[in-house]
Design an enzyme around this catalytic site. Structure first.
Site, PDB file in Angstrom:
ATOM      1  N   CYS A 206      24.132 -12.780   6.036  1.00  0.00           N
ATOM      2  CA  CYS A 206      22.911 -12.197   6.613  1.00  0.00           C
ATOM      3  C   CYS A 206      23.268 -11.769   8.029  1.00  0.00           C
ATOM      4  O   CYS A 206      24.446 -11.619   8.359  1.00  0.00           O
ATOM      5  CB  CYS A 206      21.728 -13.161   6.526  1.00  0.00           C
ATOM      6  SG  CYS A 206      21.892 -14.731   7.386  1.00  0.00           S
TER       7      CYS A 206
ATOM      8  N   HIS B 192      37.263 -31.533   4.845  1.00  0.00           N
ATOM      9  CA  HIS B 192      36.546 -32.783   5.137  1.00  0.00           C
ATOM     10  C   HIS B 192      35.145 -32.839   4.526  1.00  0.00           C
ATOM     11  O   HIS B 192      34.624 -33.928   4.315  1.00  0.00           O
ATOM     12  CB  HIS B 192      36.428 -32.978   6.652  1.00  0.00           C
ATOM     13  CG  HIS B 192      37.713 -33.384   7.299  1.00  0.00           C
ATOM     14  ND1 HIS B 192      37.773 -33.957   8.556  1.00  0.00           N
ATOM     15  CD2 HIS B 192      39.002 -33.311   6.859  1.00  0.00           C
ATOM     16  CE1 HIS B 192      39.043 -34.219   8.861  1.00  0.00           C
ATOM     17  NE2 HIS B 192      39.799 -33.822   7.855  1.00  0.00           N
TER      18      HIS B 192
END
Ligand code: RB5
Length: 147
Positions: free
Chosen positions: A68, A101
């Site tokens: 966007c 992670h």
């Protein structure tokens, strides 16, 4: 293992970058599901973020890239779905660490924030980085969903 399929979505503020990323992905042999939008007509970013999240949760594709103007609205909307971990990235370090992670499965980008070359670098590193199997990371990712 079957080949990964990617969902791609954008609003009117992101469709140009989405289409440039799509062209790069297709040129490299990725299979993509284009959720739109494809022109400047004003649309609502949550509609595309929800379609992408639902596509992942249904198994239609495994990961998604959403664009966007800022990447923010797409990330907020996608993250409303349990099992979706969306990251809004404007640098390659965050893209890499969000995969390693945090096991992100949605990448959001801001067409008004990053140019096409940096965006592609971010996409490449995000796609290439595997989620860590280190127990400390899998434990933490497992704790993301509220109780
Ligand atoms: C549309 O003008 C803009 O608000 C949207 O593309 C996005 O940046 C929202 O987060």
């Amino acid at each position: 293992m079957s080949k990964e399929i990617l969902g791609l979505g954008a609003d009117h503020g992101g469709f140009r970058l989405k289409n440039s990323i799509k062209a790069e992905l297709v040129a490299r042999g990725f299979e993509v599901v284009d959720l739109g939008t494809n022109d400047e007509a004003s649309v609502d970013y949550p509609d595309y973020a929800h379609k992408a999240a639902e596509g992942i949760l249904a198994g239609t594709f495994q990961r998604a890239i959403l664009v966007c103007g800022s990447g923010v609205g797409m990330a907020i909307s996608a993250n409303r779905h349990g099992g979706i971990r969306a990251v809004n990235c404007s640098d390659t370090y965050t893209a890499k660490m969000s995969r390693s992670h945090n096991g992100t499965n949605v990448l959001t980008l801001g067409e008004r924030v990053v140019g096409p070359s940096l965006a592609w670098d971010i996409v490449e590193i995000w796609l290439a980085t595997e989620a860590s199997t280190d127990p400390r990371h899998t434990r933490r990712v497992g704790k993301i969903e509220p109780g």
